[in-house]
Scaffold this motif. Structure first.
Motif, mmCIF file in Angstrom:
data_model
loop_
_atom_site.group_PDB
_atom_site.id
_atom_site.type_symbol
_atom_site.label_atom_id
_atom_site.label_comp_id
_atom_site.label_asym_id
_atom_site.label_seq_id
_atom_site.Cartn_x
_atom_site.Cartn_y
_atom_site.Cartn_z
ATOM 1 N N LEU A 10 0.818 -1.209 0.000
ATOM 2 C CA LEU A 10 0.000 0.000 0.000
ATOM 3 C C LEU A 10 0.857 1.267 0.000
ATOM 4 N N GLY A 24 -9.405 2.370 1.677
ATOM 5 C CA GLY A 24 -9.026 2.789 0.325
ATOM 6 C C GLY A 24 -9.199 4.287 0.137
ATOM 7 N N VAL A 65 -4.804 -2.018 -1.266
ATOM 8 C CA VAL A 65 -5.455 -1.937 0.046
ATOM 9 C C VAL A 65 -5.778 -3.330 0.573
#
Length: 199
Positions: free
Chosen positions: A90, A155, A139
């Motif tokens: 991420l 997200g 995510v």
């Protein structure tokens, strides 16, 4: 008897009427204009002049200014999707998002201005979905409990951080706080602070 000079052929090559890749040439010229003067400065007539074709030629590919801006946005989302798809995690996705904005500032500016675009364009919708899927994929590598919120809101949080940082960076609002520091490293440090449990 001296040889007479050969007569010049009446079919000597002329500059071709059709541009080799008019679509790409117009897109490139448009991106240059947007990067320096913003989307409001775009004119198909001016872009035709820059590409060396008739003023009506760009309309064959884009119909109008909205069509051109929509094509730029679709290309941008495609490039962003490809960049995010290569992310290791991420945080890396966020760094890649910021890098994309720095390397493609004109695309970035148009992509997130819906009023400039043709909302029902299939190419745009497809590219936007691919970029969204790539972000959601990054995510999904994090357990929801590590965020303290559900995956969808995680997200949104990650996107907001990367998009906000990129927007402030491009508008020079971070010149003072970031200074001479590499912007990607500055973002990485910021993300590490806010998402401590996403390693």
């Amino acid at each position: 008897m001296p040889q007479q000079p050969a007569r010049q052929s009446q079919t000597s090559p002329r500059r071709p009427y059709h541009h080799g890749d008019l679509r790409r040439a117009v897109l490139t010229a448009a991106l240059d204009v947007i990067a320096s003067d913003g989307p409001s400065a775009l004119s198909l007539r001016d872009l035709a002049r820059r590409a060396g074709v008739s003023h009506a030629a760009p309309a064959h590919h884009f119909k109008d200014r909205t069509g051109l801006l929509t094509a730029i946005a679709a290309e941008g989302f495609g490039l962003l999707a490809a960049a995010l798809a290569e992310a290791a995690d991420l945080r890396d996705a966020g760094v890649r998002y910021v890098r994309f904005a720095r390397e493609h500032p004109a695309h970035f500016q148009v992509m997130f201005t819906p009023g400039l675009l043709r909302a029902d364009d299939l190419e745009l919708a497809t590219a936007r979905t691919l970029a969204g899927d790539a972000l959601r994929g990054a995510v999904s590598g994090v357990r929801p409990e590590e965020f303290g919120i559900d995956a969808r809101m995680a997200g949104v949080a990650a996107w907001s951080l990367a998009h906000g940082f990129a927007t402030l960076l491009l508008s020079h609002n971070l010149d003072g706080p970031v200074g001479d520091r590499d912007p990607e490293e500055a973002f990485r440090a910021l993300a590490a602070t806010l998402f401590r449990h996403t390693d």
